[in-house]
Design an enzyme around this catalytic site. Structure first.
Site, PDB file in Angstrom:
ATOM      1  N   ALA A 104      98.246  -1.576  56.939  1.00 58.70           N
ATOM      2  CA  ALA A 104      98.079  -2.558  58.011  1.00 58.70           C
ATOM      3  C   ALA A 104      99.210  -2.542  59.032  1.00 58.70           C
ATOM      4  O   ALA A 104      99.108  -3.153  60.097  1.00 58.70           O
ATOM      5  CB  ALA A 104      97.941  -3.956  57.419  1.00 58.70           C
ATOM      6  N   GLY A 105     100.297  -1.843  58.703  1.00 58.11           N
ATOM      7  CA  GLY A 105     101.489  -1.893  59.562  1.00 58.11           C
ATOM      8  C   GLY A 105     101.284  -1.193  60.904  1.00 58.11           C
ATOM      9  O   GLY A 105     100.413  -0.340  61.057  1.00 58.11           O
TER      10      GLY A 105
ATOM     11  N   ARG B  22     108.615   2.266  64.113  1.00 61.81           N
ATOM     12  CA  ARG B  22     109.597   3.351  64.198  1.00 61.81           C
ATOM     13  C   ARG B  22     108.991   4.679  64.671  1.00 61.81           C
ATOM     14  O   ARG B  22     109.684   5.605  65.038  1.00 61.81           O
ATOM     15  CB  ARG B  22     110.275   3.534  62.816  1.00 61.81           C
ATOM     16  CG  ARG B  22     111.196   2.387  62.463  1.00 61.81           C
ATOM     17  CD  ARG B  22     111.573   2.383  60.991  1.00 61.81           C
ATOM     18  NE  ARG B  22     110.515   1.803  60.155  1.00 61.81           N
ATOM     19  CZ  ARG B  22     110.597   1.631  58.829  1.00 61.81           C
ATOM     20  NH1 ARG B  22     111.689   2.005  58.187  1.00 61.81           N
ATOM     21  NH2 ARG B  22     109.600   1.107  58.144  1.00 61.81           N
TER      22      ARG B  22
ATOM     23  N   GLN C  66      94.438  -7.755  56.862  1.00 63.44           N
ATOM     24  CA  GLN C  66      95.679  -8.546  56.868  1.00 63.44           C
ATOM     25  C   GLN C  66      95.959  -8.879  58.332  1.00 63.44           C
ATOM     26  O   GLN C  66      96.363  -8.007  59.098  1.00 63.44           O
ATOM     27  CB  GLN C  66      96.838  -7.715  56.284  1.00 63.44           C
ATOM     28  CG  GLN C  66      98.122  -8.509  56.138  1.00 63.44           C
ATOM     29  CD  GLN C  66      99.332  -7.622  55.856  1.00 63.44           C
ATOM     30  OE1 GLN C  66      99.332  -6.431  56.156  1.00 63.44           O
ATOM     31  NE2 GLN C  66     100.371  -8.222  55.303  1.00 63.44           N
TER      32      GLN C  66
ATOM     33  N   ASP D 187     101.470   5.477  54.099  1.00 64.27           N
ATOM     34  CA  ASP D 187     102.350   6.381  54.849  1.00 64.27           C
ATOM     35  C   ASP D 187     103.067   7.383  53.925  1.00 64.27           C
ATOM     36  O   ASP D 187     104.100   7.922  54.283  1.00 64.27           O
ATOM     37  CB  ASP D 187     103.355   5.593  55.703  1.00 64.27           C
ATOM     38  CG  ASP D 187     104.321   4.766  54.877  1.00 64.27           C
ATOM     39  OD1 ASP D 187     104.147   4.674  53.652  1.00 64.27           O
ATOM     40  OD2 ASP D 187     105.274   4.207  55.472  1.00 64.27           O
TER      41      ASP D 187
ATOM     42  N   LYS E 185      81.069  31.616  76.934  1.00 60.64           N
ATOM     43  CA  LYS E 185      80.749  30.198  76.745  1.00 60.64           C
ATOM     44  C   LYS E 185      79.266  30.028  76.471  1.00 60.64           C
ATOM     45  O   LYS E 185      78.449  30.534  77.231  1.00 60.64           O
ATOM     46  CB  LYS E 185      81.135  29.387  77.985  1.00 60.64           C
ATOM     47  CG  LYS E 185      81.061  27.902  77.735  1.00 60.64           C
ATOM     48  CD  LYS E 185      80.521  27.078  78.885  1.00 60.64           C
ATOM     49  CE  LYS E 185      79.095  27.316  79.216  1.00 60.64           C
ATOM     50  NZ  LYS E 185      78.541  26.396  80.215  1.00 60.64           N
TER      51      LYS E 185
ATOM     52  N   TYR F   1      76.444  28.744  87.537  1.00 62.16           N
ATOM     53  CA  TYR F   1      76.616  27.368  88.022  1.00 62.16           C
ATOM     54  C   TYR F   1      76.490  27.332  89.528  1.00 62.16           C
ATOM     55  O   TYR F   1      77.143  28.120  90.231  1.00 62.16           O
ATOM     56  CB  TYR F   1      78.022  26.917  87.578  1.00 62.16           C
ATOM     57  CG  TYR F   1      78.365  25.474  87.864  1.00 62.16           C
ATOM     58  CD1 TYR F   1      77.486  24.450  87.573  1.00 62.16           C
ATOM     59  CD2 TYR F   1      79.615  25.148  88.397  1.00 62.16           C
ATOM     60  CE1 TYR F   1      77.830  23.130  87.814  1.00 62.16           C
ATOM     61  CE2 TYR F   1      79.969  23.823  88.629  1.00 62.16           C
ATOM     62  CZ  TYR F   1      79.061  22.818  88.344  1.00 62.16           C
ATOM     63  OH  TYR F   1      79.398  21.518  88.582  1.00 62.16           O
TER      64      TYR F   1
END
Ligand code: UD1
Ligand code: CA
Length: 457
Positions: free
Chosen positions: A11-12, A16, A73, A103, A351, A387
């Site tokens: 939830a943090g 930092r 939270q 983390d 492409k 195109y």
């Protein structure tokens, strides 16, 4: 068997990290940190897994949907407060609960399993996963009494000079008797340097109640690295990279320089393929056997079959067959489908195009929105003009066609089977099969003209 539960703290904000992206969503080898944790926990077949979300809740939820349940939270008042948010899901349950921080992306299921086994053997109410490190800065320290038994955990910011010298740290992974955990969480206060409700304080409270609290040391500090800033993030990436590359090398892939080869977790590679430095393989890429990839190639979400080489090139979201040669310096853009024995040479861009078996575009071409048959030769500098500034159109080049150098194929247009296009043509109309098409101004040689010009001066 004992019921097993897991709570993942995510939830943090991750102040930092100094980032717009919420900390646990920062990727390590292409996968968000928290997803690494969730995937490892999933291997342990928990009865329930609850992820605590807060900052960026919608984004975190979207990433993990289907893999875990969630509890919100709303205010981030600390890790103990975070765990309390899972009480609706878990408080009434009998069993063992593992708590992991979102983390710590390198944590592995085997280590958590070993922690749980230790917890059961010790008949403990709480067990902390600890590790030794020469750089304990920032971590909570494990304080043991003279006999070596666990007393409590002190956060770096609350620790005395003496306590800061302790090199055994809290990895942030815990195993608890579930009911003891939820009844104790309410007793945690926020009277500390950060004004937060610390989960590690549960240890001291349980200890003072006469419960057995234990610590299980892992000798792999790398695995328990907590990522709080970008320096640790790069460190985690490096360790994960090494883990992934070692896995492939053990499977028979040669990686010339593992420190300069970047392979994401979901990539698969066949044996006897050689990967040269500067190569980035990402997404759901699958590479066959006996391929030569790199140096300096970037391949994302591609399927590449056996014996193909991709040198100094970029390929995205495409399928490439067997014994194909790509590059050097080719660009295969999404939705291309390249059959066996094809050559896409230097400075060729493809492409949304398919290439049949044995066809070649060896130099300096752009082939977009095209269906190229088999055994077609596209001469140097030839392009599809796909195109008109508004819409894209299809170019069809049937089997056996020879496109002379520097031709423009103005789409929509079809070049029939085995036709020849003379070099320098600009083709605006369909060319029937077996024909030679020349579409350029005729050459005029004005003999002696230069001398005339000179005399007139
Ligand atoms: C925490 C531990 C520390 C341990 C270290 C290991 C605490 C008080 N400290 O410190 O003892 O050595 O991990 O890496 O637990 N989170 C929430 N809600 C909150 C606060 C945090 O969900 O209100 C989550 C964060 O998103 C993060 C995790 O809990 O994933 C840990 O929080 P963080 O602030 O990184 O704790 P550390 O200072 O690293
Ligand atoms: Ca942390």
């Amino acid at each position: 068997m004992t019921n097993r539960f897991a709570v993942i703290l995510a939830a943090g904000q991750g102040t930092r990290m100094k980032s717009k992206l919420y900390k646990v969503l920062h990727p390590v080898c292409g996968k968000p940190m928290v997803e690494h944790v969730v995937d490892q926990i999933s291997k342990l077949k928990m009865n329930k897994m609850v992820t605590i979300i807060g900052h960026g809740a919608d984004l975190v939820r979207a990433k993990l949907e289907g893999k875990t349940t969630f509890a919100l939270q709303e205010k981030q008042l600390g890790t103990a407060h975070a765990v309390i948010q899972a009480d609706k899901e878990l408080a009434e349950e009998d069993g063992v609960t593992v708590v992991v921080c979102g983390d710590t992306p390198l944590i592995q299921a085997e280590t958590i399993e070993a922690l749980m086994n230790h917890h059961e053997e010790q008949k403990a109410v709480a067990t902390i996963l600890t590790a030794y490190t020469d750089q304990p800065e920032g971590y909570g320290r494990l304080i043991r009494n003279k006999e070596g038994f666990v007393e409590r955990i002190v956060e770096h910011k609350d620790a005395s000079e003496e306590e800061r010298k302790v090199k055994e740290i809290n990895t942030g992974v815990f195993c608890f008797n579930n009911k003891a955990l939820f009844s104790t969480l309410k007793k945690v206060s926020n009277d500390n340097a950060q004004g937060e409700y610390y989960l590690p304080d549960v240890i001291e409270i349980l200890k003072n109640q006469g419960e057995i609290v234990s610590a299980y040391q892992t000798n792999d500090m790398e695995e328990t690295l907590g990522v709080n800033d970008r320096v640790a993030l790069a460190n985690a990436e490096k360790i994960m990279r090494k883990r992934i590359n070692t896995f492939h090398m053990k499977n028979g892939v040669s990686i010339i320089d593992p420190e300069q080869t970047y392979i994401e977790l979901d990539v698969t590679i066949g044996a006897d393929t050689v990967i040269y430095p500067g190569t980035i393989l990402s997404g759901q890429t699958v590479i066959g056997e006996d391929c030569m990839i790199g140096p300096n190639s970037e391949i994302k979400d591609c399927i590449i079959r056996n014996g193909t080489s991709v040198r100094h090139s970029v390929a995205h979201n495409s399928a490439i067959g067997e014994n194909v040669q790509i590059g050097p310096f080719a660009h295969i853009r999404p939705n291309s489908n390249i059959d066996d024995d094809v050559k896409i040479g230097n400075f060729v861009e493809i492409k949304k195009a398919s290439f049949g078996k044995g066809s070649k575009a060896s130099h300096l071409s752009y082939i977009g929105d095209a269906e190229v048959g088999s055994n077609v030769n596209i001469g140097c500098g030839s392009i599809t003009v796909n195109y008109d500034g508004k819409n894209k159109y299809l170019t069809k080049i049937e089997d056996g066609v020879f496109v002379g150098c520097n031709s423009n194929l103005v789409a929509p247009v079809t070049i029939g089977k085995n036709a020849y296009i003379a070099a320098g043509s600009t083709i605006t109309e369909d060319v029937p099969g077996d024909s030679l098409s020349i579409a350029r101004a005729r050459q005029v040689n004005k003999e002696n003209y230069v001398n005339k010009l000179k005399h007139n001066q």
